[in-house]
Design a protein around this motif. Sequence first.
Motif, PDB file in Angstrom:
ATOM      1  N   LYS A  36      31.188  35.164  73.113  1.00 38.48           N
ATOM      2  CA  LYS A  36      32.135  35.295  72.799  1.00 38.48           C
ATOM      3  C   LYS A  36      33.542  36.317  72.934  1.00 38.48           C
ATOM      4  CE  LYS A  36      30.967  36.114  68.029  1.00 38.48           C
ATOM      5  NZ  LYS A  36      29.775  36.622  67.792  1.00 38.48           N
ATOM      6  N   LEU A  37      34.068  35.904  72.991  1.00 37.26           N
ATOM      7  CA  LEU A  37      35.207  36.919  73.280  1.00 37.26           C
ATOM      8  C   LEU A  37      36.574  36.726  72.478  1.00 37.26           C
ATOM      9  CD1 LEU A  37      37.307  35.424  77.168  1.00 37.26           C
ATOM     10  CD2 LEU A  37      35.360  37.002  76.955  1.00 37.26           C
ATOM     11  N   VAL A  38      36.412  38.161  71.912  1.00 37.66           N
ATOM     12  CA  VAL A  38      37.664  38.628  71.186  1.00 37.66           C
ATOM     13  C   VAL A  38      39.385  39.299  71.181  1.00 37.66           C
ATOM     14  CG1 VAL A  38      37.701  40.186  69.069  1.00 37.66           C
ATOM     15  CG2 VAL A  38      35.739  39.580  69.951  1.00 37.66           C
ATOM     16  N   TYR A  39      40.288  38.556  71.024  1.00 36.01           N
ATOM     17  CA  TYR A  39      41.236  38.581  71.164  1.00 36.01           C
ATOM     18  C   TYR A  39      41.704  39.822  69.636  1.00 36.01           C
ATOM     19  CZ  TYR A  39      40.714  35.361  74.962  1.00 36.01           C
ATOM     20  OH  TYR A  39      39.973  34.481  75.665  1.00 36.01           O
ATOM     21  N   MET A  47      42.612  38.735  63.573  1.00 33.23           N
ATOM     22  CA  MET A  47      41.625  38.710  65.239  1.00 33.23           C
ATOM     23  C   MET A  47      41.589  37.532  65.585  1.00 33.23           C
ATOM     24  SD  MET A  47      39.350  41.920  66.010  1.00 33.23           S
ATOM     25  CE  MET A  47      37.349  40.261  65.894  1.00 33.23           C
ATOM     26  N   LEU A  48      41.521  37.045  66.594  1.00 30.41           N
ATOM     27  CA  LEU A  48      40.483  35.779  67.235  1.00 30.41           C
ATOM     28  C   LEU A  48      39.814  35.924  68.292  1.00 30.41           C
ATOM     29  CD1 LEU A  48      41.826  32.289  67.498  1.00 30.41           C
ATOM     30  CD2 LEU A  48      43.062  33.168  69.803  1.00 30.41           C
ATOM     31  N   HIS A  92      33.587  37.861  57.034  1.00 29.46           N
ATOM     32  CA  HIS A  92      35.928  37.917  58.168  1.00 29.46           C
ATOM     33  C   HIS A  92      35.825  36.857  58.387  1.00 29.46           C
ATOM     34  CE1 HIS A  92      33.760  36.909  61.762  1.00 29.46           C
ATOM     35  NE2 HIS A  92      32.850  36.352  61.594  1.00 29.46           N
ATOM     36  N   PHE A  93      35.503  35.683  58.200  1.00 27.85           N
ATOM     37  CA  PHE A  93      36.016  34.102  58.333  1.00 27.85           C
ATOM     38  C   PHE A  93      37.142  33.905  57.917  1.00 27.85           C
ATOM     39  CE2 PHE A  93      36.063  29.471  58.304  1.00 27.85           C
ATOM     40  CZ  PHE A  93      36.271  29.235  58.983  1.00 27.85           C
ATOM     41  N   LEU A  94      38.522  34.104  58.320  1.00 22.46           N
ATOM     42  CA  LEU A  94      39.185  32.607  58.048  1.00 22.46           C
ATOM     43  C   LEU A  94      39.517  31.357  57.918  1.00 22.46           C
ATOM     44  CD1 LEU A  94      41.846  36.016  58.672  1.00 22.46           C
ATOM     45  CD2 LEU A  94      41.299  35.571  56.722  1.00 22.46           C
ATOM     46  N   GLU A  95      39.752  31.664  59.695  1.00 24.23           N
ATOM     47  CA  GLU A  95      40.264  29.164  59.287  1.00 24.23           C
ATOM     48  C   GLU A  95      39.566  29.576  60.683  1.00 24.23           C
ATOM     49  OE1 GLU A  95      42.563  27.917  56.602  1.00 24.23           O
ATOM     50  OE2 GLU A  95      42.111  27.623  58.278  1.00 24.23           O
ATOM     51  N   GLN A  96      39.282  27.776  60.909  1.00 24.18           N
ATOM     52  CA  GLN A  96      38.511  27.930  61.996  1.00 24.18           C
ATOM     53  C   GLN A  96      39.848  26.679  62.640  1.00 24.18           C
ATOM     54  OE1 GLN A  96      35.667  27.045  63.277  1.00 24.18           O
ATOM     55  NE2 GLN A  96      36.386  25.442  64.821  1.00 24.18           N
ATOM     56  N   MET A  97      40.180  27.314  64.459  1.00 23.73           N
ATOM     57  CA  MET A  97      41.316  27.212  64.916  1.00 23.73           C
ATOM     58  C   MET A  97      40.402  26.095  66.220  1.00 23.73           C
ATOM     59  SD  MET A  97      44.282  28.550  63.764  1.00 23.73           S
ATOM     60  CE  MET A  97      45.188  29.164  65.547  1.00 23.73           C
ATOM     61  N   LEU A 103      39.799  32.527  63.628  1.00 19.38           N
ATOM     62  CA  LEU A 103      40.876  33.451  63.052  1.00 19.38           C
ATOM     63  C   LEU A 103      39.630  34.225  62.178  1.00 19.38           C
ATOM     64  CD1 LEU A 103      44.322  32.113  62.032  1.00 19.38           C
ATOM     65  CD2 LEU A 103      43.359  33.293  64.411  1.00 19.38           C
ATOM     66  N   VAL A 104      39.405  35.819  62.819  1.00 19.64           N
ATOM     67  CA  VAL A 104      38.479  36.983  61.342  1.00 19.64           C
ATOM     68  C   VAL A 104      39.421  38.052  61.533  1.00 19.64           C
ATOM     69  CG1 VAL A 104      35.845  35.347  62.588  1.00 19.64           C
ATOM     70  CG2 VAL A 104      37.878  37.899  63.100  1.00 19.64           C
ATOM     71  N   ARG A 105      38.874  37.997  60.478  1.00 21.95           N
ATOM     72  CA  ARG A 105      39.250  40.125  60.129  1.00 21.95           C
ATOM     73  C   ARG A 105      38.544  40.877  60.693  1.00 21.95           C
ATOM     74  NH1 ARG A 105      43.365  39.757  57.432  1.00 21.95           N
ATOM     75  NH2 ARG A 105      43.862  38.847  55.360  1.00 21.95           N
ATOM     76  N   PRO A 106      39.502  41.508  61.719  1.00 17.84           N
ATOM     77  CA  PRO A 106      39.372  42.813  62.435  1.00 17.84           C
ATOM     78  C   PRO A 106      37.961  43.617  62.016  1.00 17.84           C
ATOM     79  CG  PRO A 106      41.274  42.655  62.314  1.00 17.84           C
ATOM     80  CD  PRO A 106      41.308  41.912  61.537  1.00 17.84           C
TER      81      PRO A 106
END
Length: 260
Positions: A36-39, A47-48, A92-97, A103-106
């Motif tokens: 995975k890549l974290v942005y 965070m993405l 940490h999960f917020l939304e699937q994009m 989108l997740v909580r850092p």
Amino acid sequence: MTDGIGSPERTPEIVDLVGKPINEIKGEIIHKGKAKLVYRTTEESVMLMEFMDDATAFDGKKKGSISSKGMYNSHISAAIMRYLNQCGINTHFLEQMEDRFQLVRPLDMLPVEVVIRNLAAGSLARRLGFDEGDSLERPILEFYFKSDELGDPWLNRYHIRALDLCSDDEIVRLEEDSWRINAMLREYFLDRDLELIDFKLEYGRAADGALVLGDEITPDTCRLWDISSRDKLDKDRFRHDMGEVEEAYQEVYRRVAWED
Ligand SMILES: Nc1ncnc2c1ncn2[C@@H]1O[C@H](COP(=O)(O)OP(=O)(O)OP(=O)(O)O)[C@@H](O)[C@H]1O
Ligand SMILES: [Mg+2]
């Protein structure tokens, strides 16, 4: 992490990000992992995460790619994290994009992985002389040190305290929450004709210090067998060159993320 409602609040900032194209919210890369890549995003509190097709095994010694794995894993993990949020687990999960982003909580990740084993497989079978798929008198909880240089060595509570990786209270919390998650996941997968053989969890500390479940729950991090045929539907197909690797991820996706 289990008191209160697990589902993270859908703040106006998150609603705003969800409506935007990925390229507009994608900031600098914070972490390049093996899968995975974290942005960063334009919001400090969001965070993405990008799920890639890259696959590694045996401490990164075996490298490859599994076609469409990123897409399948992102949807599978999203469905499971949503379910855990609904069950009152803080994730940490917020939304699937789009197809392979979330989108997740850092979180400030703990360098400790929690593994729960319901049946013997993989390194446990090798280390203690079980046959793959042997039943256990009781499930086992193990800790591993997240360290590529050291090859993710096995740890017990005393090692964790000696290395000061987390507090005694946090160890108790990790164990309690992981057992609860095991019970929830076993039932969840059983409903989908899958047996949860074992799995790995990663936790981190949120800004307020609370322990939150992070990372992913996918066929990369779980051993999942079809309940009747006992076919392996997880990364073991890649590890051991068993063929039909993409099909296995697709099948788990079909059974898990279908209803999304
Ligand atoms: N909510 C989060 N906040 C911060 N970091 C996270 C979060 N969830 C997962 N991570 C970290 O992001 C990385 C995800 O990338 P990936 O799974 O590809 O890494 P890895 O190759 O397994 O491990 P690593 O690169 O850390 O050795 C991991 O280091 C994971 O601990
Ligand atoms: Mg990982």
